[in-house]
Motif scaffolding. Structure first.
Motif, mmCIF file in Angstrom:
data_model
loop_
_atom_site.group_PDB
_atom_site.id
_atom_site.type_symbol
_atom_site.label_atom_id
_atom_site.label_comp_id
_atom_site.label_asym_id
_atom_site.label_seq_id
_atom_site.Cartn_x
_atom_site.Cartn_y
_atom_site.Cartn_z
ATOM 1 N N ALA A 11 8.302 -5.111 6.386
ATOM 2 C CA ALA A 11 9.102 -4.005 6.270
ATOM 3 C C ALA A 11 8.436 -2.757 5.420
ATOM 4 C CB ALA A 11 10.657 -3.993 5.653
ATOM 5 N N GLN A 12 8.819 -1.360 5.806
ATOM 6 C CA GLN A 12 8.203 -0.351 5.112
ATOM 7 C C GLN A 12 8.992 0.084 4.233
ATOM 8 O OE1 GLN A 12 6.114 2.378 7.483
ATOM 9 N NE2 GLN A 12 5.318 3.708 5.841
ATOM 10 N N ALA A 13 8.908 0.037 2.895
ATOM 11 C CA ALA A 13 9.996 0.508 1.945
ATOM 12 C C ALA A 13 9.207 1.475 1.150
ATOM 13 C CB ALA A 13 10.468 -0.643 0.952
ATOM 14 N N ARG A 14 9.999 2.559 0.631
ATOM 15 C CA ARG A 14 9.748 3.784 -0.070
ATOM 16 C C ARG A 14 9.232 3.235 -1.590
ATOM 17 N NH1 ARG A 14 13.972 8.100 0.671
ATOM 18 N NH2 ARG A 14 15.345 6.296 0.560
ATOM 19 N N ASP A 15 10.114 2.278 -2.089
ATOM 20 C CA ASP A 15 9.707 1.767 -3.559
ATOM 21 C C ASP A 15 8.540 0.899 -3.441
ATOM 22 O OD1 ASP A 15 12.151 2.739 -4.234
ATOM 23 O OD2 ASP A 15 13.305 0.579 -4.072
ATOM 24 N N ASP A 16 8.194 0.231 -2.265
ATOM 25 C CA ASP A 16 6.972 -0.605 -2.457
ATOM 26 C C ASP A 16 5.563 0.408 -2.487
ATOM 27 O OD1 ASP A 16 8.306 -2.810 -2.409
ATOM 28 O OD2 ASP A 16 8.237 -3.358 -0.038
ATOM 29 N N PHE A 17 5.777 1.520 -1.488
ATOM 30 C CA PHE A 17 4.596 2.412 -1.352
ATOM 31 C C PHE A 17 4.673 3.195 -2.659
ATOM 32 C CE2 PHE A 17 3.029 6.558 0.266
ATOM 33 C CZ PHE A 17 1.851 5.988 0.930
ATOM 34 N N TYR A 18 5.686 3.525 -3.281
ATOM 35 C CA TYR A 18 5.538 4.413 -4.560
ATOM 36 C C TYR A 18 4.855 3.315 -5.466
ATOM 37 C CZ TYR A 18 6.909 6.520 -9.081
ATOM 38 O OH TYR A 18 6.926 7.045 -10.126
ATOM 39 N N GLU A 19 5.135 2.196 -5.779
ATOM 40 C CA GLU A 19 4.572 1.275 -6.732
ATOM 41 C C GLU A 19 2.905 1.012 -6.529
ATOM 42 O OE1 GLU A 19 6.454 -2.563 -6.992
ATOM 43 O OE2 GLU A 19 8.421 -1.419 -7.805
ATOM 44 N N TRP A 20 2.736 0.991 -5.040
ATOM 45 C CA TRP A 20 1.314 0.879 -4.566
ATOM 46 C C TRP A 20 0.689 1.985 -4.977
ATOM 47 C CZ3 TRP A 20 -1.557 3.399 -0.798
ATOM 48 C CH2 TRP A 20 -2.959 2.834 -0.676
ATOM 49 N N GLU A 21 0.925 3.242 -4.662
ATOM 50 C CA GLU A 21 0.518 4.389 -5.210
ATOM 51 C C GLU A 21 0.035 4.468 -6.759
ATOM 52 O OE1 GLU A 21 2.811 7.662 -3.494
ATOM 53 O OE2 GLU A 21 1.202 7.834 -1.923
ATOM 54 N N CYS A 22 1.032 3.997 -7.504
ATOM 55 C CA CYS A 22 0.940 4.088 -8.913
ATOM 56 C C CYS A 22 -0.145 3.266 -9.403
ATOM 57 C CB CYS A 22 2.501 3.771 -9.446
ATOM 58 S SG CYS A 22 3.793 4.970 -9.391
ATOM 59 N N LYS A 23 -0.118 1.796 -8.589
ATOM 60 C CA LYS A 23 -1.319 1.077 -9.136
ATOM 61 C C LYS A 23 -2.460 1.435 -8.699
ATOM 62 C CE LYS A 23 -2.378 -3.836 -8.298
ATOM 63 N NZ LYS A 23 -1.918 -5.084 -7.576
ATOM 64 N N GLN A 24 -2.603 2.363 -7.469
ATOM 65 C CA GLN A 24 -3.918 2.762 -7.105
ATOM 66 C C GLN A 24 -4.467 4.022 -8.055
ATOM 67 O OE1 GLN A 24 -5.772 1.435 -4.549
ATOM 68 N NE2 GLN A 24 -4.089 -0.150 -4.482
ATOM 69 N N ARG A 25 -3.357 4.727 -8.378
ATOM 70 C CA ARG A 25 -3.790 5.844 -9.375
ATOM 71 C C ARG A 25 -4.383 5.160 -10.947
ATOM 72 N NH1 ARG A 25 0.611 8.657 -6.864
ATOM 73 N NH2 ARG A 25 2.162 7.892 -8.545
ATOM 74 N N LEU A 26 -3.591 4.219 -11.015
ATOM 75 C CA LEU A 26 -4.122 3.497 -12.287
ATOM 76 C C LEU A 26 -5.347 2.769 -12.405
ATOM 77 C CD1 LEU A 26 -3.488 2.511 -15.388
ATOM 78 C CD2 LEU A 26 -2.484 0.324 -14.201
ATOM 79 N N LEU A 27 -5.636 2.216 -11.142
ATOM 80 C CA LEU A 27 -7.025 1.821 -10.808
ATOM 81 C C LEU A 27 -8.062 2.891 -10.899
ATOM 82 C CD1 LEU A 27 -6.248 -1.095 -8.196
ATOM 83 C CD2 LEU A 27 -6.737 -1.326 -10.642
ATOM 84 N N ALA A 28 -7.747 4.057 -10.282
ATOM 85 C CA ALA A 28 -8.717 5.220 -10.183
ATOM 86 C C ALA A 28 -8.899 5.818 -11.667
ATOM 87 C CB ALA A 28 -8.079 6.192 -9.415
ATOM 88 N N ARG A 29 -8.131 5.810 -12.515
ATOM 89 C CA ARG A 29 -8.257 6.190 -13.935
ATOM 90 C C ARG A 29 -9.067 5.164 -14.419
ATOM 91 N NH1 ARG A 29 -2.611 7.789 -13.571
ATOM 92 N NH2 ARG A 29 -2.001 5.928 -14.591
#
Length: 284
Positions: A225-243
């Motif tokens: 299932a595509q949930a907005r909470d999952d995608f938001y947490e994934w984006e935050c994790k990706q930004r943290l890894l990018a930093r």
């Protein structure tokens, strides 16, 4: 003609592409001669029947060798750690790559935690029966990035949230269950790997208690299932890894940067005059 082809195929600098091109050219030439033989145009043909059979046999051998060599190249590209001497990949059960339905790339390994043959799962309030092994496995959609939520359809009409939580608590810790009145729900887990365990339950038939009523039975369909909470947490994790990656690169660049030259001393007009007089006195 065959001796000329053999000489062209010899040499260490010959690549497989060049060898296949030469063999195909020789094959076209032989086909042209064959068409002339069929038309009985023997004016430009100086070849006996016995030599024709010998050339055809050598041609088949060369074509088979080229195809086998090309297959080895495909194996070395598609399958890592491929041993040409054994004809199989080390560490994996031998398979015949020419069988229908088997590709050169090996299938992904089955997780060790999940058995290949599904068994009956007994819970306190319900029982899960696996589907017929002869039937195809249930289909799933493409997995969204950072997916921690699954869609569960085909629930019995009398299934409550407590029963659903009891069944899927075996897959991992559940953070939320959103149940609908139309025999489906969404379950969100704390970690992504728990979703794979929940997908394993897709295809099972749930029966509440020992009742044979249709409202107490249903075939589960579990999907991503595509949930907005999952995608938001994934984006935050990706930004943290990018930093973190930018910080690591910055430290690496500073470490590899050549040392700066020594600082230049700046003198005032009075100090410059005194230094000039001192230099003049040294040279006089």
């Amino acid at each position: 003609m065959l001796n000329e082809l053999n000489l062209q195929l010899q040499g260490k600098e010959k690549t497989m592409v060049n060898m296949i091109t030469l063999v195909n050219a020789f094959k076209r030439k032989m086909q042209h001669l064959s068409s002339k033989l069929q038309r009985l145009d023997l004016g430009n043909i100086q070849i006996s029947h016995q030599s024709w059979r010998s050339h055809g046999r050598h041609l088949r051998n060369l074509t088979a060798y080229a195809a086998q060599s090309r297959l080895k190249i495909v194996y070395s590209i598609c399958i890592p750690r491929f041993d040409h001497g054994l004809g199989i990949m080390t560490g994996i059960t031998p398979i015949n790559p020419m069988m229908a339905g088997i590709s050169l790339v090996p299938p992904p390994p089955v997780p060790t935690e999940l058995s290949a043959s599904k068994e009956i799962i007994h819970c306190n309030s319900c029982t899960l029966f696996p589907q017929n092994p002869n039937l195809p496995p249930p289909s799933t959609r493409e997995r969204p990035p950072g997916c921690k939520t699954v869609f569960v359809g085909g629930l019995p009409e009398n299934a409550t949230e407590e029963i659903i939580r009891e069944v899927f608590n075996q897959c991992g810790e559940i953070t939320a269950i959103r149940k609908s009145k139309k025999n489906f729900c969404h379950i969100r887990f704390t970690e992504e790997f728990m979703v794979d365990k929940a997908i394993y339950l897709s295809g099972y038939r749930m029966r509440i208690g020992s009742s044979t009523d249709k409202k107490d039975s249903g075939r589960l369909h579990v999907d991503f299932a595509q949930a907005r909470d999952d995608f938001y947490e994934w984006e935050c994790k990706q930004r943290l890894l990018a930093r973190e990656e930018r910080h690591r690169r910055k430290i690496e660049e500073e470490r590899l940067r050549p040392p700066s030259p020594p600082p230049i001393m700046h003198f005032s007009d009075h100090e410059a005059g005194l230094l000039a007089e001192k230099l003049k006195g040294n040279y006089i």
